[in-house]
Design a protein around this motif. Sequence first.
Motif, PDB file in Angstrom:
ATOM      1  N   ASN A  57      43.556  31.404  11.035  1.00  0.00           N
ATOM      2  CA  ASN A  57      43.897  32.256  12.163  1.00  0.00           C
ATOM      3  C   ASN A  57      42.588  32.794  12.847  1.00  0.00           C
ATOM      4  O   ASN A  57      41.425  32.763  12.381  1.00  0.00           O
ATOM      5  CB  ASN A  57      44.364  33.731  11.549  1.00  0.00           C
ATOM      6  CG  ASN A  57      45.993  33.466  11.370  1.00  0.00           C
ATOM      7  OD1 ASN A  57      46.797  33.215  12.203  1.00  0.00           O
ATOM      8  ND2 ASN A  57      46.305  33.471  10.061  1.00  0.00           N
ATOM      9  N   SER A  58      42.634  33.146  14.129  1.00  0.00           N
ATOM     10  CA  SER A  58      41.293  33.367  14.970  1.00  0.00           C
ATOM     11  C   SER A  58      40.733  34.731  14.550  1.00  0.00           C
ATOM     12  O   SER A  58      39.537  35.010  14.529  1.00  0.00           O
ATOM     13  CB  SER A  58      41.624  33.543  16.367  1.00  0.00           C
ATOM     14  OG  SER A  58      42.484  34.342  16.534  1.00  0.00           O
ATOM     15  N   TYR A  59      41.253  35.603  13.822  1.00  0.00           N
ATOM     16  CA  TYR A  59      40.967  36.725  13.382  1.00  0.00           C
ATOM     17  C   TYR A  59      39.968  36.831  12.158  1.00  0.00           C
ATOM     18  O   TYR A  59      39.117  37.669  11.720  1.00  0.00           O
ATOM     19  CB  TYR A  59      41.762  37.926  13.311  1.00  0.00           C
ATOM     20  CG  TYR A  59      42.797  37.732  12.349  1.00  0.00           C
ATOM     21  CD1 TYR A  59      42.380  37.814  10.916  1.00  0.00           C
ATOM     22  CD2 TYR A  59      44.199  36.984  12.299  1.00  0.00           C
ATOM     23  CE1 TYR A  59      43.600  37.490   9.838  1.00  0.00           C
ATOM     24  CE2 TYR A  59      45.119  37.034  11.599  1.00  0.00           C
ATOM     25  CZ  TYR A  59      44.822  37.153  10.200  1.00  0.00           C
ATOM     26  OH  TYR A  59      45.721  36.861   9.142  1.00  0.00           O
ATOM     27  N   ILE A  60      39.806  35.515  11.753  1.00  0.00           N
ATOM     28  CA  ILE A  60      39.002  35.452  10.393  1.00  0.00           C
ATOM     29  C   ILE A  60      37.789  34.889  10.790  1.00  0.00           C
ATOM     30  O   ILE A  60      37.705  33.683  11.575  1.00  0.00           O
ATOM     31  CB  ILE A  60      39.793  34.378   9.241  1.00  0.00           C
ATOM     32  CG1 ILE A  60      40.924  34.791   8.917  1.00  0.00           C
ATOM     33  CG2 ILE A  60      38.746  34.026   8.326  1.00  0.00           C
ATOM     34  CD1 ILE A  60      41.076  35.859   8.232  1.00  0.00           C
ATOM     35  N   GLN A  61      36.640  35.613  10.497  1.00  0.00           N
ATOM     36  CA  GLN A  61      35.462  34.896  10.700  1.00  0.00           C
ATOM     37  C   GLN A  61      34.985  33.636   9.837  1.00  0.00           C
ATOM     38  O   GLN A  61      35.367  33.480   8.906  1.00  0.00           O
ATOM     39  CB  GLN A  61      34.324  36.047  10.182  1.00  0.00           C
ATOM     40  CG  GLN A  61      32.894  35.429  10.120  1.00  0.00           C
ATOM     41  CD  GLN A  61      31.923  36.465   9.577  1.00  0.00           C
ATOM     42  OE1 GLN A  61      31.707  37.447   9.702  1.00  0.00           O
ATOM     43  NE2 GLN A  61      31.495  35.962   8.609  1.00  0.00           N
ATOM     44  N   LYS A  62      34.588  32.629  10.557  1.00  0.00           N
ATOM     45  CA  LYS A  62      34.363  31.320  10.070  1.00  0.00           C
ATOM     46  C   LYS A  62      32.860  31.038  10.209  1.00  0.00           C
ATOM     47  O   LYS A  62      32.537  31.113  11.369  1.00  0.00           O
ATOM     48  CB  LYS A  62      35.378  30.323  10.307  1.00  0.00           C
ATOM     49  CG  LYS A  62      36.538  30.642   9.689  1.00  0.00           C
ATOM     50  CD  LYS A  62      37.762  29.484  10.406  1.00  0.00           C
ATOM     51  CE  LYS A  62      38.490  29.752  11.655  1.00  0.00           C
ATOM     52  NZ  LYS A  62      39.260  30.941  11.619  1.00  0.00           N
ATOM     53  N   PRO A  63      32.175  30.559   9.282  1.00  0.00           N
ATOM     54  CA  PRO A  63      32.577  30.213   8.012  1.00  0.00           C
ATOM     55  C   PRO A  63      32.493  31.646   7.104  1.00  0.00           C
ATOM     56  O   PRO A  63      32.094  32.480   7.487  1.00  0.00           O
ATOM     57  CB  PRO A  63      31.789  29.267   7.318  1.00  0.00           C
ATOM     58  CG  PRO A  63      30.385  29.843   8.024  1.00  0.00           C
ATOM     59  CD  PRO A  63      30.669  29.985   9.571  1.00  0.00           C
ATOM     60  N   ILE A  64      33.451  31.744   6.117  1.00  0.00           N
ATOM     61  CA  ILE A  64      33.924  33.109   5.474  1.00  0.00           C
ATOM     62  C   ILE A  64      33.424  33.009   4.007  1.00  0.00           C
ATOM     63  O   ILE A  64      34.001  32.029   3.621  1.00  0.00           O
ATOM     64  CB  ILE A  64      35.214  33.562   5.793  1.00  0.00           C
ATOM     65  CG1 ILE A  64      35.374  34.945   5.302  1.00  0.00           C
ATOM     66  CG2 ILE A  64      36.275  32.811   5.167  1.00  0.00           C
ATOM     67  CD1 ILE A  64      34.462  35.854   6.170  1.00  0.00           C
ATOM     68  N   ILE A  65      32.928  34.090   3.588  1.00  0.00           N
ATOM     69  CA  ILE A  65      32.680  34.129   2.047  1.00  0.00           C
ATOM     70  C   ILE A  65      34.002  35.004   1.648  1.00  0.00           C
ATOM     71  O   ILE A  65      33.934  36.037   2.123  1.00  0.00           O
ATOM     72  CB  ILE A  65      31.261  34.614   1.657  1.00  0.00           C
ATOM     73  CG1 ILE A  65      30.213  33.841   2.005  1.00  0.00           C
ATOM     74  CG2 ILE A  65      31.513  34.965  -0.024  1.00  0.00           C
ATOM     75  CD1 ILE A  65      28.936  34.488   1.901  1.00  0.00           C
ATOM     76  N   PRO A  66      34.976  34.137   0.806  1.00  0.00           N
ATOM     77  CA  PRO A  66      36.057  35.265   0.489  1.00  0.00           C
ATOM     78  C   PRO A  66      35.716  36.264  -0.657  1.00  0.00           C
ATOM     79  O   PRO A  66      34.702  36.299  -0.993  1.00  0.00           O
ATOM     80  CB  PRO A  66      36.754  34.257  -0.085  1.00  0.00           C
ATOM     81  CG  PRO A  66      35.936  33.010  -0.633  1.00  0.00           C
ATOM     82  CD  PRO A  66      34.744  32.708   0.423  1.00  0.00           C
ATOM     83  N   GLY A  67      36.746  36.906  -0.884  1.00  0.00           N
ATOM     84  CA  GLY A  67      36.634  38.017  -1.988  1.00  0.00           C
ATOM     85  C   GLY A  67      36.710  39.412  -1.437  1.00  0.00           C
ATOM     86  O   GLY A  67      35.823  39.971  -0.390  1.00  0.00           O
ATOM     87  N   VAL A  68      37.908  40.061  -2.021  1.00  0.00           N
ATOM     88  CA  VAL A  68      37.857  41.488  -1.399  1.00  0.00           C
ATOM     89  C   VAL A  68      37.632  42.488  -2.059  1.00  0.00           C
ATOM     90  O   VAL A  68      37.698  43.894  -1.856  1.00  0.00           O
ATOM     91  CB  VAL A  68      39.582  41.641  -0.979  1.00  0.00           C
ATOM     92  CG1 VAL A  68      40.281  40.595  -0.039  1.00  0.00           C
ATOM     93  CG2 VAL A  68      40.330  41.539  -2.267  1.00  0.00           C
TER      94      VAL A  68
END
Length: 321
Positions: A57-68
Amino acid sequence: MKKTMKAVLLEKPTQGKDVILTDTAVPAVKPGWVLVKVRAFGMNHSEQILREFEIENSYIQKPIIPGVECVGEIVDPSDTELKTGQKTVALMGGMGRSFNGSYAEYALLPAHHVFPVESDLSWSEMAAVPETYYTAWGSLFQCLRLKPEDKFLIRGATCALGYAAIQLAKALGCTVVGTTHRESRLELLKNAGCDECILDEGSLRGKVSGITKVLELIGIRTVKDTMMSVEQGAIVCNTGVLGKVYEWNHFDPIKDIPNGVYLTGFYSNYPTQQVMQEIFRFMDKHQLKPLIGAEYRFTDIREACMALDAGKINGKIVVTL
């Protein structure tokens, strides 16, 4: 202070077996944000969803480090009121989606989602608390208004969130009913504290009685059946999506919600300092320790992600640095 760090960086859908650690720059602080040295973090189903398909999805910053979520220490408080060396928990608010999250040695996080806490728990025990127990706490007390006299059903109870809800509800004094779709896990529910343990074969109608509050963790796939299985006046809180159905097509609230039954849901994106401290205080008071299903070193993050994908760990998966 190091200039580079190890982190998981994602740019496209990635299975657990393909997760690797990459060298990247330690983030530079900026006003309103603090740099946290990550000591440990819990893993969540939402991170698996991110890896499997949401990252497109476009709302996800990429590249992204996951983990909430994570626990750690402030190493640079920037212009905030936080102090260097403070023990903190951080969760949600866009972590691992709108900005880089916790699968890293250091995390740059907005100060309004970083909370100093006092706790005698170890780093790994603390790491099992933030997102899971905040979600359980909000579901049980904000949405369900759980009381000691309630007969409380957890549908899909053999997950980290289910075990947390069992702990909190039993400490409160409730009668707790847990379900699982695997017969081999009925004993796990009993050991976790459930008063009744039920094998869920698709419908609970006729299998349960006297239910006044429900934490629905399977989600849209079973919530209609759940609402048809409770007492009039019961409240059902749809918090989980273990059933991997994310939208309710052709939903008719007049016909699909039984008369006198109430449906709500909990969204865990808005934690507060007060609530996070209440959770740790409650756990200290009742001498509760989170159920950790498996613990991995950060260098073994691939194996941790594979375990998350397999869904066979009973309890929270924790990664320590």
